[in-house]
Write a protein that holds these residues in place. Sequence first.
Motif, PDB file in Angstrom:
ATOM      1  N   ASP A 236       0.823  -1.212   0.000  1.00 35.03           N
ATOM      2  CA  ASP A 236       0.000   0.000   0.000  1.00 35.03           C
ATOM      3  C   ASP A 236       0.858   1.263   0.000  1.00 35.03           C
ATOM      4  O   ASP A 236       0.771   2.116   0.888  1.00 35.03           O
ATOM      5  CB  ASP A 236      -0.946   0.000   1.203  1.00 35.03           C
ATOM      6  CG  ASP A 236      -2.117  -0.954   1.011  1.00 35.03           C
ATOM      7  OD1 ASP A 236      -2.425  -1.301  -0.141  1.00 35.03           O
ATOM      8  OD2 ASP A 236      -2.734  -1.352   2.015  1.00 35.03           O
ATOM      9  N   THR A 237       1.665   1.407  -1.032  1.00 29.20           N
ATOM     10  CA  THR A 237       2.591   2.538  -1.086  1.00 29.20           C
ATOM     11  C   THR A 237       1.869   3.869  -1.249  1.00 29.20           C
ATOM     12  O   THR A 237       2.281   4.885  -0.695  1.00 29.20           O
ATOM     13  CB  THR A 237       3.575   2.367  -2.246  1.00 29.20           C
ATOM     14  OG1 THR A 237       2.837   2.150  -3.452  1.00 29.20           O
ATOM     15  CG2 THR A 237       4.518   1.215  -1.993  1.00 29.20           C
ATOM     16  N   THR A 238       0.784   3.858  -2.031  1.00 29.97           N
ATOM     17  CA  THR A 238       0.080   5.109  -2.326  1.00 29.97           C
ATOM     18  C   THR A 238      -1.406   4.815  -2.415  1.00 29.97           C
ATOM     19  O   THR A 238      -1.799   3.676  -2.709  1.00 29.97           O
ATOM     20  CB  THR A 238       0.594   5.703  -3.660  1.00 29.97           C
ATOM     21  OG1 THR A 238       0.070   7.022  -3.834  1.00 29.97           O
ATOM     22  CG2 THR A 238       0.196   4.848  -4.848  1.00 29.97           C
ATOM     23  N   PRO A 239      -2.270   5.798  -2.130  1.00 25.12           N
ATOM     24  CA  PRO A 239      -3.709   5.550  -2.309  1.00 25.12           C
ATOM     25  C   PRO A 239      -3.979   5.085  -3.734  1.00 25.12           C
ATOM     26  O   PRO A 239      -3.557   5.727  -4.693  1.00 25.12           O
ATOM     27  CB  PRO A 239      -4.344   6.919  -2.035  1.00 25.12           C
ATOM     28  CG  PRO A 239      -3.369   7.609  -1.137  1.00 25.12           C
ATOM     29  CD  PRO A 239      -2.009   7.148  -1.598  1.00 25.12           C
ATOM     30  N   ALA A 240      -4.691   3.967  -3.862  1.00 23.69           N
ATOM     31  CA  ALA A 240      -4.759   3.308  -5.167  1.00 23.69           C
ATOM     32  C   ALA A 240      -6.093   3.502  -5.877  1.00 23.69           C
ATOM     33  O   ALA A 240      -6.411   2.758  -6.803  1.00 23.69           O
ATOM     34  CB  ALA A 240      -4.471   1.823  -4.997  1.00 23.69           C
ATOM     35  N   GLU A 241      -6.887   4.493  -5.435  1.00 22.09           N
ATOM     36  CA  GLU A 241      -8.095   4.781  -6.204  1.00 22.09           C
ATOM     37  C   GLU A 241      -7.721   5.100  -7.655  1.00 22.09           C
ATOM     38  O   GLU A 241      -8.442   4.742  -8.582  1.00 22.09           O
ATOM     39  CB  GLU A 241      -8.854   5.968  -5.599  1.00 22.09           C
ATOM     40  CG  GLU A 241      -9.489   5.688  -4.247  1.00 22.09           C
ATOM     41  CD  GLU A 241      -8.577   6.063  -3.083  1.00 22.09           C
ATOM     42  OE1 GLU A 241      -9.081   6.233  -1.974  1.00 22.09           O
ATOM     43  OE2 GLU A 241      -7.364   6.188  -3.310  1.00 22.09           O
TER      44      GLU A 241
END
Length: 401
Positions: A236-241
Amino acid sequence: MKITDAKVFVCSPGRNFVTLKIYTDEGIYGIGDGTLNGREKSVVSYLEDYCIPCLLGRDPFQIEDIWHYFYKGAYWRRGPVTMSAVAAIDMALWDIKGKALKTPVYNLLGGKSRQGVMVYPHAYGETIEATIENVQKYVDEGYVAVRAQSGIPGLKSTYGVAKGKTYEPAQRGMPTEYEWSTEKYLNFTPKLFQKVRDAIGDDIHLLHDCHHRLTPIEAGRLGKELEPYHLFWLEDTTPAELQESFRLIRKHTTTPLAVGEVFNTVYDYTTLITEQLIDYIRMSILRGGGITSMQKVAALASIYQVRTGFHGASDLSPITMAAALHFNLAVNNFGIQEYMKHPAEANDVFPHAYAFEKGYMYPGDEPGLGVDFNEELAATYPYQRAYLPVNRKEDGTLFDW
């Protein structure tokens, strides 16, 4: 066989859990987990006010049709509340079918693809030295994979690092506020894994969770700097929306990527999977709408050589853990399973057949999911409202927790 009744129970043996129990006219019941951390009562209302009346009189064996009834039939699809409620129903139905046929659920999913399910625990400390000590403790207990998190110098609090012996971010009262500095985190984390590898060697799988706190280019930088330490995954490195953002990350690092513990349908993953932008799907059996739904997600992922790595923190009850273990034992493209131990009082409320041995979990051979629910004991642990923390940068800007 017909469904005659269904009830929702909310209890707090160490933390809040939402449990659905579905009863049949043949005396067989099934249980499912509907816990949504920090928003538990939303799922309770969804189940009691809308779903349960539509369950009564149905054949519990018609799991596929019932799943679509509550997904498509509601018109308002997706979302964590809806999918957690659907998952609770789905788990309970698989539990009933297994009990009725006198076989564990994994046999209904195609049988065993492996003998055990590799799991990883959470090792953490306020300093690198404390984290290394905790990693070594798990290695000594037989784990072959460990997630490592550490306090960051200059920050008063850090995700994944508890002040006490157990990590439980949901707190009673108003939400706790954490502070964050991306710059300090990025400069510190490679040093953490260099020292962990120096201490334990190369044979143990190491994992790390960024908890959605980086931009894509920052994630690419961190993944590249961690390559010498051969992480099992960077999570979960970055918000993946914005699924397309992982194209940029993929260009800059070969560190394996895992994402999606906050996802709730396959549509959150389509670009990530079909373009092979990730290596592991993190969506849990509970958040992903149950076993029926996750079969479809895993099947799509397998075509693109993406494996499972389900969320398995202690905010999911032992029912979800059991369901995940049955699924993981059966599905071919299994990768790893997160495993945080529940407190003793939770294990008493949810007696279960699954067990840990030498780095692997085993669901047991009891019919159904192999988990029960002690209603009388659960009633002694009443619900207590709790919130997950919020996060702010050092200048006060509200940020991703």
